[in-house]
Design a protein around this motif. Sequence first.
Motif, PDB file in Angstrom:
ATOM      1  N   TYR A  60       0.834  -1.195   0.000  1.00  0.00           N
ATOM      2  CA  TYR A  60       0.000   0.000   0.000  1.00  0.00           C
ATOM      3  C   TYR A  60       0.874   1.252   0.000  1.00  0.00           C
ATOM      4  O   TYR A  60       0.596   2.226  -0.706  1.00  0.00           O
ATOM      5  N   ALA A  61       1.946   1.221   0.793  1.00  0.00           N
ATOM      6  CA  ALA A  61       2.831   2.377   0.870  1.00  0.00           C
ATOM      7  C   ALA A  61       3.472   2.669  -0.481  1.00  0.00           C
ATOM      8  O   ALA A  61       3.487   3.807  -0.959  1.00  0.00           O
ATOM      9  N   ILE A  62       4.002   1.629  -1.116  1.00  0.00           N
ATOM     10  CA  ILE A  62       4.622   1.807  -2.437  1.00  0.00           C
ATOM     11  C   ILE A  62       3.562   2.169  -3.470  1.00  0.00           C
ATOM     12  O   ILE A  62       3.735   3.067  -4.297  1.00  0.00           O
ATOM     13  N   GLY A  63       2.427   1.454  -3.424  1.00  0.00           N
ATOM     14  CA  GLY A  63       1.351   1.717  -4.374  1.00  0.00           C
ATOM     15  C   GLY A  63       0.763   3.101  -4.211  1.00  0.00           C
ATOM     16  O   GLY A  63       0.389   3.738  -5.200  1.00  0.00           O
ATOM     17  N   LYS A  64       0.678   3.585  -2.982  1.00  0.00           N
ATOM     18  CA  LYS A  64       0.134   4.925  -2.750  1.00  0.00           C
ATOM     19  C   LYS A  64       0.991   5.971  -3.455  1.00  0.00           C
ATOM     20  O   LYS A  64       0.478   6.931  -4.039  1.00  0.00           O
ATOM     21  N   PHE A  65       2.313   5.778  -3.400  1.00  0.00           N
ATOM     22  CA  PHE A  65       3.217   6.725  -4.064  1.00  0.00           C
ATOM     23  C   PHE A  65       3.007   6.687  -5.580  1.00  0.00           C
ATOM     24  O   PHE A  65       2.724   7.712  -6.207  1.00  0.00           O
ATOM     25  N   PHE A  66       3.123   5.498  -6.167  1.00  0.00           N
ATOM     26  CA  PHE A  66       3.025   5.393  -7.624  1.00  0.00           C
ATOM     27  C   PHE A  66       1.601   5.682  -8.111  1.00  0.00           C
ATOM     28  O   PHE A  66       1.413   6.385  -9.109  1.00  0.00           O
ATOM     29  N   ASN A  67       0.612   5.128  -7.447  1.00  0.00           N
ATOM     30  CA  ASN A  67      -0.764   5.363  -7.883  1.00  0.00           C
ATOM     31  C   ASN A  67      -1.176   6.819  -7.691  1.00  0.00           C
ATOM     32  O   ASN A  67      -1.979   7.345  -8.461  1.00  0.00           O
ATOM     33  N   GLY A  68      -0.635   7.473  -6.652  1.00  0.00           N
ATOM     34  CA  GLY A  68      -0.912   8.891  -6.481  1.00  0.00           C
ATOM     35  C   GLY A  68      -0.391   9.710  -7.649  1.00  0.00           C
ATOM     36  O   GLY A  68      -1.074  10.609  -8.169  1.00  0.00           O
ATOM     37  N   PHE A  69       0.829   9.406  -8.082  1.00  0.00           N
ATOM     38  CA  PHE A  69       1.405  10.125  -9.218  1.00  0.00           C
ATOM     39  C   PHE A  69       0.685   9.773 -10.515  1.00  0.00           C
ATOM     40  O   PHE A  69       0.429  10.643 -11.360  1.00  0.00           O
ATOM     41  N   ILE A  70       0.334   8.483 -10.693  1.00  0.00           N
ATOM     42  CA  ILE A  70      -0.371   8.063 -11.904  1.00  0.00           C
ATOM     43  C   ILE A  70      -1.751   8.706 -11.987  1.00  0.00           C
ATOM     44  O   ILE A  70      -2.198   9.126 -13.064  1.00  0.00           O
ATOM     45  N   ALA A  71      -2.432   8.808 -10.854  1.00  0.00           N
ATOM     46  CA  ALA A  71      -3.804   9.317 -10.840  1.00  0.00           C
ATOM     47  C   ALA A  71      -3.907  10.754 -11.323  1.00  0.00           C
ATOM     48  O   ALA A  71      -4.973  11.185 -11.778  1.00  0.00           O
ATOM     49  N   ASP A  72      -2.805  11.519 -11.248  1.00  0.00           N
ATOM     50  CA  ASP A  72      -2.814  12.883 -11.765  1.00  0.00           C
ATOM     51  C   ASP A  72      -2.864  12.934 -13.289  1.00  0.00           C
ATOM     52  O   ASP A  72      -3.065  14.004 -13.868  1.00  0.00           O
ATOM     53  N   HIS A  73      -2.687  11.792 -13.961  1.00  0.00           N
ATOM     54  CA  HIS A  73      -2.560  11.781 -15.422  1.00  0.00           C
ATOM     55  C   HIS A  73      -3.693  11.079 -16.151  1.00  0.00           C
ATOM     56  O   HIS A  73      -3.812  11.249 -17.374  1.00  0.00           O
ATOM     57  N   ILE A  74      -4.512  10.256 -15.461  1.00  0.00           N
ATOM     58  CA  ILE A  74      -5.442   9.391 -16.183  1.00  0.00           C
ATOM     59  C   ILE A  74      -6.891   9.623 -15.757  1.00  0.00           C
ATOM     60  O   ILE A  74      -7.171  10.449 -14.900  1.00  0.00           O
TER      61      ILE A  74
END
Length: 424
Positions: A60-74
């Motif tokens: 969740y910690a790793i996913g929160k970082f990457f998914n947070g950044f990805i969510a700004d684009h899609i």
Amino acid sequence: MTTETANAVRYRILVAITLGYGLTYTCRLAIGVIKKPLIDGGVFTAGEFGTIGSALFLAYAIGKFFNGFIADHINVRLFIVAGFALSGLCCLGMGATTGVAMATLLWGLNGWFQSAGAPGSVIALTAAFPDAQRGRAYGIWSTSHSIGEGLTFLAVTAAVTWWGWRWGYWSAAVLSGVAALLALALIPNLHHPRRTGEVGSRPIDVLKAQAAVLAIPSIWLLGLASALIYVTRYAINSWGILYLQEAHGLSLTSAGTLILISNLAGIAGAVAYGYCSDLVFKGRRPPANLIFAMVEIVGMLVIFYGPGTTPVLVFGMVLFGLGMTGLVTATGLFATDLVPKRVVGAALGVIGTFSYLGSAIQEQVSGALIDRGTTTVAGAHHYDFSSVVAFWIGASVASMVLALLLWRQGQTYATVDEPVTVAV
């Protein structure tokens, strides 16, 4: 778009992300309900549960970082729906396995998919609501945590009591599937938000703005404070039922009811924090943070060091729920204040990474401390929680001290309305 239409869209989004996130939240908490029957049955030890639980929090910690950044684009609507649905599938698998390796893998995948929910929801919320209403809207959305916790300790506990531990996972999977359908039906396709006046009508370089988020010292300090408060938050969610059963001799139903009371109080705490920080402190979060931190710590002292009677435990749980959910609301909301709207997902990603690294460390440390304090006499387990309780309370105190260093940070908002940006 008329004001009436804009408001209708706002509240439709708020209903979808609040109820949807609350329903799927059960998929990360179900494991706390089934710990005792599986430990007593010799399926997993407390230490093995610590490993399984930490897999979710690390992912969740790793996913929160990457998914947070990805969510700004899609497309944030589909992003939320996919996260809810895939988390439910992981819970279906958890109900069908008793192997440590497979359970660790599935629970880790569940953590990754769960990490899509918060950044996606907050981006949708930020796109829909103007700055002056953000605290109140965010506070209402934050009740989803308590809704999910309440459903876990009510519906999921009932499922385990009636049908066995496997239905602890399977009932959560069904609720997460409902959440996915709700989000698909109610959330429109949204343009990503931007804060008026920062970039005008020009497109913002999202990657550069996201990189700039990492250079804000206040974000890192807020992340550390959040990590520590999440130690306590997930200590109660993961080990609270076991503590109440062993330290106070309560049944699974009674222990679950006490946690449920804390969750119900948390609903009031989230809303109260949002309104308090918006209306009383005009958008400044630190004064409200201090008030809610003190309430939370007093609640813990009452729970762990009070007389242990039912009225005292109920009182402690109410204080803890009010304070803790206010603080959970505070960390994410404060982060959105410190960055441009267009990169809110990145800010939530950073805070979430810290938060769930803290949760993962908590699982390992708590499991080890509980194991160390466990003795077995005539086949019965006896627990000494003194060391782990000191660890939990110390984390909350340290979080409050760190948050005080941010006293001068934040902003106040003018009461102006903004349109909802819906893609067509």
